[in-house]
Design a protein around this motif. Structure first.
Motif, short mmCIF file in Angstrom:
data_model
loop_
_atom_site.label_atom_id
_atom_site.label_comp_id
_atom_site.label_asym_id
_atom_site.label_seq_id
_atom_site.Cartn_x
_atom_site.Cartn_y
_atom_site.Cartn_z
N VAL A 24 43.60 47.89 36.68
CA VAL A 24 42.04 48.05 36.30
C VAL A 24 41.90 49.48 36.09
CG1 VAL A 24 39.82 48.19 37.06
CG2 VAL A 24 41.07 46.20 37.54
N VAL A 25 42.51 50.42 36.81
CA VAL A 25 42.22 51.79 36.58
C VAL A 25 42.84 52.16 35.37
CG1 VAL A 25 42.73 54.00 37.48
CG2 VAL A 25 41.71 52.39 38.65
N ALA A 26 44.18 51.50 34.93
CA ALA A 26 44.85 51.83 33.85
C ALA A 26 44.17 51.50 32.44
CB ALA A 26 46.16 51.20 33.97
N MET A 113 42.07 39.15 35.79
CA MET A 113 43.50 39.58 36.37
C MET A 113 43.68 38.82 37.47
SD MET A 113 44.44 43.42 36.72
CE MET A 113 43.18 43.71 35.32
N LEU A 114 42.58 38.92 38.55
CA LEU A 114 42.77 38.09 39.89
C LEU A 114 43.33 36.71 39.66
CD1 LEU A 114 39.65 39.45 42.00
CD2 LEU A 114 41.93 40.21 42.18
N LEU A 119 44.41 35.30 42.78
CA LEU A 119 43.77 35.82 43.92
C LEU A 119 42.02 35.40 43.74
CD1 LEU A 119 45.44 39.36 44.04
CD2 LEU A 119 45.95 37.41 45.47
N VAL A 120 41.34 35.79 44.88
CA VAL A 120 39.80 35.42 44.72
C VAL A 120 39.43 36.50 45.49
CG1 VAL A 120 39.68 33.01 44.21
CG2 VAL A 120 39.94 33.81 46.33
N PHE A 270 36.77 33.32 31.81
CA PHE A 270 38.01 34.26 32.37
C PHE A 270 37.56 34.34 33.72
CE2 PHE A 270 37.57 35.30 28.00
CZ PHE A 270 38.67 34.74 27.41
N THR A 271 36.12 34.85 34.13
CA THR A 271 35.84 35.08 35.61
C THR A 271 35.66 33.87 36.37
OG1 THR A 271 35.39 37.11 35.09
CG2 THR A 271 34.40 36.40 37.17
N SER A 272 36.15 33.38 37.22
CA SER A 272 35.69 32.00 37.61
C SER A 272 34.88 32.31 39.13
CB SER A 272 37.02 30.92 38.03
OG SER A 272 37.74 31.70 39.05
N ARG A 273 33.61 31.43 39.16
CA ARG A 273 33.04 31.73 40.29
C ARG A 273 32.84 30.34 40.87
NH1 ARG A 273 31.34 33.65 35.70
NH2 ARG A 273 30.75 35.81 35.20
#
Lengths: 504, 168
Positions: A24-26, A113-114, A119-120, A270-273
């Motif tokens: 993320v920082v990259a 990315m997670l 990951l979650v 993309f972002t799953s919730r």
């Protein structure tokens, strides 16, 4: 904090958090690197600038990853019999503990990315206000997240069995995307896109050229058409953005009722919730119809519930939406399913409010429309006649709009009692039909201004621990509104009421 | 009116008035509020000779208006602010131009706070705030005699402690 391995029942976060942070920082650094490099070339040659930026980027990424490694090392959690404990912190160790009986929500979120890493992020909330009411585990594996969710929300089934369906209550219908462009998001995104073009061109020092290029395109066009074309372009960009945002937010949407009395909303491309609402906490639903959506005969459904995460992070994320904008009849049927009612309270026949309420709305909106006109006229008289023409134009446009909105606002007013629920409806730009469980009312506030008194009106507000905290029937008939409140929650209001025979 | 119901319904005023000393308390509050703009204006007026008239004039107007309000309005407020606590609910009426009746059922009360500001202490008054689980459902009773307030708070606390559930 000691470095000995934690006891068996303590668990750590997933070690890949370091990788995630580094990536993320990259990404952020890469985004910033281009303008910084361009800036540095003013003082040094391009290769030197690239090298400097590269070294700086590595340093930043390294520090961030290192800090996250320490955070990972010092973070551990435990799901005990009675409590959930979390020890975390970079410099200071924070020890937080939530009583399991107070946990109301367990929400899982995973950005792209997670998700790729399996990951979650888990957010465990008690639903009380204040920062200390939420524990965040960032990140754990998806299986562990599911395990926590099931473990923490699995209570003895409290809901009445049988009559209403379990399992899937609603899934996404891709045709609902047609409602996305009429939301207020579209013009906002259009404006943002235009702003972004200007901002980026300023970074690379080409803002003047962009304006000139646009000017060239419209060299032979009158100014009015230029403005219209640019606004249209921004709108098209906005519509495209709104469609994209809708797909990202609502793809894979499904609303389910799980055994044990939990409603679960899952969504996101993309972002799953995954958002879980304990049904024992549900106090009703709010059928929301923004103006554009309402004109197309559609509506959104929000949950009115105690104990949804209220921290600022969650507030802007449509956290309590049960159903995205969908056809009105569909929204009503989902409302009935969610509330386990045969007939949806949100579709109940409402008692209209007295005509005096219409006069009040007309006066307000005309005052709001004519105020600026009056000021423009005054200035025009004093300064320049051009302003008088502008004032006239404003009046011609604003007065009909104001009248239409006021009449619409009046038509929207209504209240009713429908089974276990009381229903209030109001609003024109954002019409809200709230069905609130009568047993969830924890007080009444009755307001009456001098003007309302003269018109025989008053506003009745039911306060509740859930949702917005208060739901109001505005400008009801003074007598009938109190009757409504007294009937909705028997015995609470009755001792304070005086009933007298109606004057002939 | 729904057809067939031949009666009008209205809220009766709560039974109790506030303590008489609340009138004095409101007056002092109002006078202090008036003094905030008046005193600096008057001091500047006394010091700055050329602008004296234009500083003292608004000071005088504000002082006159503030004093008149402080004398008359509290009498009126005293008549319009009322409260009542029954076995089942707390019931408060405030305001005149914007009247507001608030009702909180005993079973839903979460906290009971008694606050005494410096001025209230001077007048031996207290404010009791009763909150429920709703962010918008708090009921305030201002200007109670401090002993009445203490008794009331104790009584409310006792009742709410004996009520099971988390009052949502």
């Amino acid at each position: 904090m000691s470095t000995v391995a934690p006891p068996a029942d303590w668990r750590r976060l997933d070690p890949r958090t370091v990788l995630v942070t580094a990536l993320v920082v990259a990404g952020v650094v890469a985004g910033a690197a281009i303008p910084v490099t361009l800036g540095l070339t003013r003082w040094s040659s391009l290769p030197v600038a690239v090298l400097q930026v590269f070294a700086g980027a590595l340093l930043i990424i390294g520090v961030a990853a290192g800090a996250d490694r320490i955070r990972w090392h010092r973070t551990r959690y435990r799901i005990g019999e009675e409590h959930v404990d979390l020890h975390t912190g970079l410099l200071l160790v924070k020890r937080r503990s939530l009583a399991r009986s107070r946990i109301r929500t367990v929400d899982l979120t995973a950005n792209l990315m997670l998700r790729l890493l399996g990951l979650v992020t888990v957010r465990i909330g008690t639903g009380e206000q204040g920062a200390d009411s939420t524990l965040e585990l960032d990140p754990v594996t998806r299986a562990e997240g599911e395990r926590l969710r099931r473990l923490l929300l699995d209570r003895a089934a409290t809901a009445p069995a049988g009559v209403h369906r379990e399992g899937e209550l609603a899934v996404l219908d891709p045709r609902w995307i047609r409602y996305a462009p009429v939301s207020f998001v579209a013009p906002m995104l259009g404006g943002a896109a235009a702003g972004a073009v200007m901002q980026v061109s300023e970074w690379v020092g080409a803002q003047g050229e962009v304006i000139e290029w646009v000017g060239d395109r419209f060299r032979d066009t009158p100014l009015l058409w230029t403005v219209i074309a640019l606004v249209l372009a921004a709108l098209v960009a906005g519509v495209v953005g709104a469609l994209g945002l809708w797909i990202e937010m609502w793809w894979n949407y499904r609303l389910e009722r799980e055994a044990g009395g939990t409603l679960r909303v899952r969504r996101g491309l993309f972002t799953s919730r995954s958002i879980s609402v304990e049904e024992a906490r549900l106090r009703g639903v709010d059928l929301v119809e923004p103006l554009g959506v309402r004109l197309l005969g559609a509506a959104r459904l929000d949950a009115i519930t105690t104990g949804l995460a209220k921290d600022h992070e969650a507030r802007n994320a449509d956290h309590n939406t049960l159903l995205p904008v969908a056809p009105r009849t569909r929204a009503d049927s989902v409302a009935a399913d969610v509330l386990r009612e045969a007939d949806p309270p949100t579709a109940a026949a409402l008692t209209p409010h007295p005509r005096a309420a219409r006069g009040r709305r007309l006066r307000w909106s005309l005052a709001a429309a004519l105020g600026p006109v009056l000021i423009l006229t005054l200035l025009g008289e004093l300064l320049t006649p051009v302003l008088l023409w502008i004032a006239l134009g404003c009046a011609v446009v604003a007065v009909p709009v104001a009248v239409v909105l006021a009449l619409d606002a009046y038509r929207g007013l209504g209240h009713a009692i429908s089974g276990r629920y009381l229903v209030t409806r109001s609003g024109t730009v954002r019409r809200s039909t709230a069905a609130l469980e009568r047993a969830g009312v924890i007080g009444w506030t009755v307001k009456q201004s001098v003007f309302q008194r003269r018109a025989g009106l008053l506003s009745v507000t039911a306060t509740t621990a859930a949702g917005g905290g208060a739901y109001t029937a505005y400008d009801t008939d003074a007598s009938e509104g109190l009757d409504f409140a007294a009937e909705a929650v028997p015995e609470l209001l009755e001792p304070f009421l005086e009933r007298s025979p109606k004057k002939a | 009116m729904p057809p067939g119901e031949g009666e009008t319904v209205r809220l009766r005023p709560p039974r109790n008035t506030l303590n008489q000393r609340a009138i004095g308390w409101w007056r002092v509050q109002w006078l202090l509020m008036t003094a905030v703009p008046v005193v600096p204006l008057a001091v500047l007026g006394a010091l700055i000779e050329p602008a004296r008239f234009w500083l003292l004039l608004p000071a005088a107007v504000l002082a006159a208006a503030g004093t008149a309000t402080a004398v008359l309005f509290p009498l009126w407020w005293f008549r319009t602010h009322r409260w009542e606590v029954t076995e089942d609910a707390v019931y408060v009426l405030t305001g005149f131009f914007w009247r507001e009746w608030r009702i909180a059922p005993m079973s839903r009360i979460q906290t009971v706070d008694t606050v005494r500001g410096p001025l209230e202490q001077l007048f031996r008054l207290a404010t009791v705030t009763v909150t429920t689980a709703s962010a918008k459902g708090a009921v305030r009773i201002e200007g109670l005699d401090h002993e009445v307030a203490a008794d009331l708070a104790e009584r409310l606390t006792r009742i709410t402690r004996d009520t099971p559930g988390d009052a949502t």
